[in-house]
Design an enzyme around this catalytic site. Structure first.
Site, PDB file in Angstrom:
ATOM      1  N   ASN A  62      -4.306   2.858 -59.966  1.00  0.00           N
ATOM      2  CA  ASN A  62      -4.409   3.035 -61.407  1.00  0.00           C
ATOM      3  C   ASN A  62      -3.692   1.939 -62.183  1.00  0.00           C
ATOM      4  OD1 ASN A  62      -6.092   5.172 -61.814  1.00  0.00           O
ATOM      5  ND2 ASN A  62      -4.507   6.690 -62.216  1.00  0.00           N
TER       6      ASN A  62
ATOM      7  N   ALA B 268       1.696  10.285 -66.176  1.00  0.00           N
ATOM      8  CA  ALA B 268       1.951  11.277 -65.132  1.00  0.00           C
ATOM      9  C   ALA B 268       0.942  11.232 -63.996  1.00  0.00           C
ATOM     10  CB  ALA B 268       1.975  12.677 -65.741  1.00  0.00           C
ATOM     11  N   ASP B 269       0.108  10.212 -63.943  1.00  0.00           N
ATOM     12  CA  ASP B 269      -0.824  10.066 -62.820  1.00  0.00           C
ATOM     13  C   ASP B 269      -0.836   8.606 -62.387  1.00  0.00           C
ATOM     14  OD1 ASP B 269      -2.691  10.722 -60.879  1.00  0.00           O
ATOM     15  OD2 ASP B 269      -4.402  10.509 -62.227  1.00  0.00           O
ATOM     16  N   LEU B 270       0.358   8.072 -62.150  1.00  0.00           N
ATOM     17  CA  LEU B 270       0.488   6.651 -61.866  1.00  0.00           C
ATOM     18  C   LEU B 270       0.501   6.410 -60.366  1.00  0.00           C
ATOM     19  CD1 LEU B 270       0.907   3.952 -63.369  1.00  0.00           C
ATOM     20  CD2 LEU B 270       3.355   4.245 -63.025  1.00  0.00           C
TER      21      LEU B 270
END
Length: 298
Positions: free
Chosen positions: A202, A196-198
């Site tokens: 990253n 959920a933090d792509l």
């Protein structure tokens, strides 16, 4: 043990966590020394890297010289969900977890090439890599993983009140559309384990796979949830509306995702981020979100 902690990291942790952050920074050398003894590591000479709440140090295992990285985080509980997700993915598309001491806020990870990320590639080639970085792996979420059904519901109800509290800066039909889309997404949310933090920074170059994701915030739901951040972080490179639509198509097709669902999550999350950005005083990202919604909400 002497560690050259970057000034920017010291300033960030002190700004966010105050005295507690300053005390944690002061204790990093002793913490790292203790972890190196426990995991039988020696630090490499390259300078540490950092994110907003973590310091990453290059190391090697003494027993075989294998490269790895030691990641220490504040607050330490942020490592709990990351470790749970990494264990579930077991290196499939993400950095491999070698060990964890979540009470200490510490993770031992395989070493990737921190100097090469998908940010270094041209936009469409980065988005169009076969299956990366949005490819869904058939990994069931661990018990207790927060689901998108709740996320979408949480987004749907307050969009209107948040819009009114800010004086109605967004076109009303777009806020209504985002709320309807969020309710629809909540009604049949998926059950995949999702990063959920792509974003492009990253996803780093690896050796056992060409590209591997780092810093996951694991949730249970739709893999399409990862698309919006990949859209707005580099939308400035998509000059025309057609380029924005092509980017969405490339990301969805590369990951084998549903285009309509990717579009819906992009509109919902862009409206949410737009309102949040205006509330905290951001200037550039609300403009990016407006471009996204203006292009995709029709």
């Amino acid at each position: 043990m002497e560690i050259d902690i970057p000034d920017t990291f010291v300033e960030e942790r002190t700004r966010v966590a105050g005295t507690q952050g300053h005390q944690w920074i002061a204790g990093i050398p002793a913490l790292v020394e203790r972890l190196c003894e426990r995991w039988d590591l020696r630090l490499d000479s390259e300078p540490p890297r950092h994110g907003a709440n973590s310091l990453v140090l290059a190391a090697r295992r003494r027993v075989d010289g294998a490269p790895c990285v030691l990641k220490v985080c504040q607050p330490p509980e942020t490592t709990v969900t990351e470790a749970i997700g990494l264990r579930a993915w077991a290196g499939r598309g993400v950095v491999r977890l070698l060990d964890a001491r979540t009470d200490d806020g510490a993770l031992l990870l395989e070493r990737l090439d921190a100097g090469r990320s998908l940010s270094d590639l041209e936009l469409l080639p980065a988005a169009d890599l076969p299956g990366a970085p949005t490819r869904p792996h058939p990994t069931p979420p661990p018990p207790g993983t927060r689901g998108h059904a709740y996320t979408a519901t949480d987004l749907a109800h307050p969009l209107g009140p948040r819009q009114r509290a800010l004086g109605g800066p967004l076109p009303g039909p777009w806020v209504d559309l985002a709320a309807r889309m969020a309710r629809d997404l909540a009604s049949d949310a998926g059950e995949s384990l999702v990063h959920a933090d792509l974003h492009y920074g990253n996803v780093l170059a690896g050796t056992r796979e060409p590209w591997l994701a780092i810093d996951p915030r694991p949730v249970a739901g739709d893999p399409e949830y990862s698309v919006p951040e990949l859209m707005w972080t580099r939308i400035d490179e998509a000059a025309e509306p057609a380029d924005v639509r092509d980017l969405l198509t490339a990301l969805a097709d590369a990951g084998g995702l549903d285009r309509d669902r990717a579009r819906a999550w992009t509109v919902v999350r862009a409206v949410d981020y737009w309102l949040w950005g205006l509330d905290v005083g951001l200037t550039e990202d609300p403009v990016r979100c407006r471009r996204l919604v203006d292009t995709l909400a029709g």
